[in-house]
Scaffold this motif. Structure first.
Motif, PDB file in Angstrom:
ATOM      1  N   LEU A  51      44.893  80.542  55.996  1.00 35.16           N
ATOM      2  CA  LEU A  51      45.917  79.681  56.554  1.00 35.16           C
ATOM      3  C   LEU A  51      45.366  79.111  57.846  1.00 35.16           C
ATOM      4  CD1 LEU A  51      47.586  81.137  59.128  1.00 35.16           C
ATOM      5  CD2 LEU A  51      48.566  82.410  57.263  1.00 35.16           C
ATOM      6  N   THR A  52      45.946  78.027  58.281  1.00 37.88           N
ATOM      7  CA  THR A  52      45.507  77.387  59.517  1.00 37.88           C
ATOM      8  C   THR A  52      46.668  77.361  60.494  1.00 37.88           C
ATOM      9  OG1 THR A  52      43.947  76.004  58.298  1.00 37.88           O
ATOM     10  CG2 THR A  52      44.501  75.304  60.528  1.00 37.88           C
ATOM     11  N   VAL A  53      46.382  77.766  61.721  1.00 40.34           N
ATOM     12  CA  VAL A  53      47.375  77.729  62.792  1.00 40.34           C
ATOM     13  C   VAL A  53      46.769  76.971  63.971  1.00 40.34           C
ATOM     14  CG1 VAL A  53      48.502  79.886  62.121  1.00 40.34           C
ATOM     15  CG2 VAL A  53      46.656  79.946  63.780  1.00 40.34           C
ATOM     16  N   ALA A  54      47.617  76.412  64.783  1.00 43.32           N
ATOM     17  CA  ALA A  54      47.150  75.755  65.998  1.00 43.32           C
ATOM     18  C   ALA A  54      47.052  76.793  67.100  1.00 43.32           C
ATOM     19  CB  ALA A  54      48.106  74.642  66.406  1.00 43.32           C
ATOM     20  N   CYS A  55      45.933  76.802  67.805  1.00 41.70           N
ATOM     21  CA  CYS A  55      45.802  77.698  68.956  1.00 41.70           C
ATOM     22  C   CYS A  55      46.896  77.330  69.953  1.00 41.70           C
ATOM     23  CB  CYS A  55      44.426  77.543  69.595  1.00 41.70           C
ATOM     24  SG  CYS A  55      44.283  78.440  71.165  1.00 41.70           S
ATOM     25  N   PRO A  56      47.659  78.307  70.450  1.00 44.27           N
ATOM     26  CA  PRO A  56      48.747  77.987  71.374  1.00 44.27           C
ATOM     27  C   PRO A  56      48.257  77.527  72.749  1.00 44.27           C
ATOM     28  CG  PRO A  56      48.528  80.347  71.138  1.00 44.27           C
ATOM     29  CD  PRO A  56      47.595  79.731  70.132  1.00 44.27           C
ATOM     30  N   HIS A  57      46.959  77.685  73.013  1.00 45.65           N
ATOM     31  CA  HIS A  57      46.441  77.315  74.335  1.00 45.65           C
ATOM     32  C   HIS A  57      45.686  75.989  74.326  1.00 45.65           C
ATOM     33  CE1 HIS A  57      47.768  81.175  75.822  1.00 45.65           C
ATOM     34  NE2 HIS A  57      47.280  81.693  74.715  1.00 45.65           N
ATOM     35  N   CYS A  58      44.841  75.762  73.314  1.00 49.90           N
ATOM     36  CA  CYS A  58      44.047  74.523  73.293  1.00 49.90           C
ATOM     37  C   CYS A  58      44.390  73.620  72.112  1.00 49.90           C
ATOM     38  CB  CYS A  58      42.557  74.852  73.293  1.00 49.90           C
ATOM     39  SG  CYS A  58      41.931  75.523  71.732  1.00 49.90           S
ATOM     40  N   ASP A  59      45.286  74.063  71.229  1.00 52.67           N
ATOM     41  CA  ASP A  59      45.760  73.306  70.071  1.00 52.67           C
ATOM     42  C   ASP A  59      44.694  73.088  68.995  1.00 52.67           C
ATOM     43  OD1 ASP A  59      48.153  72.329  68.977  1.00 52.67           O
ATOM     44  OD2 ASP A  59      47.521  70.266  69.337  1.00 52.67           O
ATOM     45  N   SER A 133      41.152  82.300  73.684  1.00 52.44           N
ATOM     46  CA  SER A 133      42.452  82.944  73.885  1.00 52.44           C
ATOM     47  C   SER A 133      42.813  83.779  72.649  1.00 52.44           C
ATOM     48  CB  SER A 133      43.535  81.909  74.179  1.00 52.44           C
ATOM     49  OG  SER A 133      43.745  81.094  73.052  1.00 52.44           O
ATOM     50  N   VAL A 134      43.598  84.811  72.872  1.00 54.21           N
ATOM     51  CA  VAL A 134      44.024  85.706  71.801  1.00 54.21           C
ATOM     52  C   VAL A 134      45.519  85.498  71.591  1.00 54.21           C
ATOM     53  CG1 VAL A 134      44.216  88.126  71.097  1.00 54.21           C
ATOM     54  CG2 VAL A 134      42.203  87.358  72.380  1.00 54.21           C
ATOM     55  N   PHE A 135      45.920  85.423  70.318  1.00 49.15           N
ATOM     56  CA  PHE A 135      47.321  85.141  70.004  1.00 49.15           C
ATOM     57  C   PHE A 135      47.739  85.883  68.744  1.00 49.15           C
ATOM     58  CE2 PHE A 135      44.637  81.884  68.150  1.00 49.15           C
ATOM     59  CZ  PHE A 135      45.056  81.838  66.832  1.00 49.15           C
ATOM     60  N   GLY A 136      49.049  86.036  68.572  1.00 50.94           N
ATOM     61  CA  GLY A 136      49.616  86.645  67.380  1.00 50.94           C
ATOM     62  C   GLY A 136      49.596  85.656  66.234  1.00 50.94           C
ATOM     63  N   ILE A 137      48.971  86.019  65.136  1.00 52.97           N
ATOM     64  CA  ILE A 137      48.826  85.112  63.992  1.00 52.97           C
ATOM     65  C   ILE A 137      50.187  84.746  63.411  1.00 52.97           C
ATOM     66  CG2 ILE A 137      47.868  84.866  61.670  1.00 52.97           C
ATOM     67  CD1 ILE A 137      45.687  86.951  62.637  1.00 52.97           C
ATOM     68  N   ALA A 138      50.978  85.739  63.060  1.00 51.16           N
ATOM     69  CA  ALA A 138      52.279  85.478  62.441  1.00 51.16           C
ATOM     70  C   ALA A 138      53.195  84.704  63.379  1.00 51.16           C
ATOM     71  CB  ALA A 138      52.936  86.783  62.010  1.00 51.16           C
ATOM     72  N   ALA A 143      55.935  79.734  64.331  1.00 51.99           N
ATOM     73  CA  ALA A 143      56.346  78.727  65.308  1.00 51.99           C
ATOM     74  C   ALA A 143      56.069  77.306  64.829  1.00 51.99           C
ATOM     75  CB  ALA A 143      55.635  78.965  66.636  1.00 51.99           C
ATOM     76  N   THR A 144      55.013  77.123  64.041  1.00 52.36           N
ATOM     77  CA  THR A 144      54.654  75.767  63.632  1.00 52.36           C
ATOM     78  C   THR A 144      55.033  75.439  62.201  1.00 52.36           C
ATOM     79  OG1 THR A 144      52.422  76.486  63.034  1.00 52.36           O
ATOM     80  CG2 THR A 144      52.731  75.626  65.241  1.00 52.36           C
ATOM     81  N   ASP A 145      55.187  76.447  61.341  1.00 51.96           N
ATOM     82  CA  ASP A 145      55.385  76.171  59.923  1.00 51.96           C
ATOM     83  C   ASP A 145      56.723  76.616  59.360  1.00 51.96           C
ATOM     84  OD1 ASP A 145      52.863  74.907  59.133  1.00 51.96           O
ATOM     85  OD2 ASP A 145      51.988  76.793  59.798  1.00 51.96           O
ATOM     86  N   ALA A 146      57.561  77.208  60.164  1.00 52.15           N
ATOM     87  CA  ALA A 146      58.851  77.680  59.650  1.00 52.15           C
ATOM     88  C   ALA A 146      59.737  76.492  59.276  1.00 52.15           C
ATOM     89  CB  ALA A 146      59.560  78.542  60.688  1.00 52.15           C
ATOM     90  N   PRO A 147      60.345  76.534  58.092  1.00 48.92           N
ATOM     91  CA  PRO A 147      61.263  75.459  57.715  1.00 48.92           C
ATOM     92  C   PRO A 147      62.527  75.527  58.561  1.00 48.92           C
ATOM     93  CG  PRO A 147      61.286  77.206  56.082  1.00 48.92           C
ATOM     94  CD  PRO A 147      60.226  77.564  57.083  1.00 48.92           C
ATOM     95  N   ALA A 148      63.223  74.416  58.618  1.00 52.84           N
ATOM     96  CA  ALA A 148      64.484  74.384  59.355  1.00 52.84           C
ATOM     97  C   ALA A 148      65.464  75.355  58.716  1.00 52.84           C
ATOM     98  CB  ALA A 148      65.059  72.971  59.324  1.00 52.84           C
ATOM     99  N   PRO A 149      66.280  76.033  59.532  1.00 52.79           N
ATOM    100  CA  PRO A 149      67.301  76.922  58.958  1.00 52.79           C
ATOM    101  C   PRO A 149      68.217  76.132  58.025  1.00 52.79           C
ATOM    102  CG  PRO A 149      67.174  77.168  61.344  1.00 52.79           C
ATOM    103  CD  PRO A 149      66.320  75.990  60.981  1.00 52.79           C
ATOM    104  N   TRP A 150      68.637  76.771  56.944  1.00 56.17           N
ATOM    105  CA  TRP A 150      69.436  76.096  55.923  1.00 56.17           C
ATOM    106  C   TRP A 150      70.863  76.596  55.964  1.00 56.17           C
ATOM    107  CZ3 TRP A 150      68.089  71.990  53.169  1.00 56.17           C
ATOM    108  CH2 TRP A 150      68.907  71.618  52.099  1.00 56.17           C
ATOM    109  N   ASP A 151      71.784  75.679  55.937  1.00 55.62           N
ATOM    110  CA  ASP A 151      73.203  76.015  55.889  1.00 55.62           C
ATOM    111  C   ASP A 151      73.618  75.997  54.420  1.00 55.62           C
ATOM    112  OD1 ASP A 151      75.982  76.095  55.884  1.00 55.62           O
ATOM    113  OD2 ASP A 151      76.148  74.897  57.711  1.00 55.62           O
ATOM    114  N   PHE A 152      73.697  77.184  53.806  1.00 58.87           N
ATOM    115  CA  PHE A 152      74.004  77.275  52.386  1.00 58.87           C
ATOM    116  C   PHE A 152      75.419  76.801  52.071  1.00 58.87           C
ATOM    117  CE2 PHE A 152      70.412  80.146  52.680  1.00 58.87           C
ATOM    118  CZ  PHE A 152      69.666  79.761  51.578  1.00 58.87           C
TER     119      PHE A 152
END
Length: 161
Positions: A51-59, A133-138, A143-152
């Motif tokens: 998976l690919t994530v953006a570094c939270p410090h340098c993007d 920089s060191v960051f939490g993967i999950a 933070a970047t890939d979570a879908p919008a909350p859904w109102d069922f």
């Protein structure tokens, strides 16, 4: 059936002795019924997971690999592949919280060792090959890939406000 009943039914079908593929499908169903679509779609067997994530410090786009070819963070180069691979820092299973803890405990309970191992890496930490920089993967993935909350009840995404 209500979502709670569907979740309970799906959870009851998880057990030791299931093959990895069937177990993973059932665990994804549990996550879906719990309203955790990000982890439902992300969860993998960790044989060849990227998976690919953006570094939270340098993007910088940081590739995270977990599987038979190693567990590392890197910068992917079109011609050279994954360059400057840095080993991931897996989470201590006893320090996991929230979704990571639930998933890991469930996998251990049901004898899914490879899944449990992979989860410690997915919910662990990575170093950015660009800035160090060191960051939490999950955390960064969510933070970047979570879908919008859904109102069922209304059948659409909820407002961010």
């Amino acid at each position: 059936m209500t979502l709670a009943e569907l979740r309970a039914t799906a959870a009851a079908r998880l057990r030791s002795g299931l093959g990895e593929e069937l177990y993973l499908r059932r665990l994804r169903a549990v996550l879906a019924f719990e309203g955790r679509p990000l982890w439902c779609e992300t969860l993998d067997d960790f044989t060849d997971f990227f998976l690919t994530v953006a570094c939270p410090h340098c993007d910088a786009p940081v590739v995270i690999a977990v599987g038979d070819h190693g567990c590392y963070s890197s910068i992917r180069d079109w011609n050279l592949g994954d360059v400057h691979q840095i080993p991931l820092r897996p989470a201590d299973p006893h320090a996991l919280t929230g979704t990571g803890r639930m998933l890991h405990e469930t996998a251990v309970r049901d004898g899914q060792q490879r899944l449990a191992w992979g989860l410690t890496h997915l919910f662990g930490r990575a170093e950015c090959p660009g800035c160090g920089s060191v960051f939490g993967i999950a955390d960064e993935y969510a933070a970047t890939d979570a879908p919008a909350p859904w109102d069922f009840a209304r059948g659409h995404a909820m407002d961010a406000s």
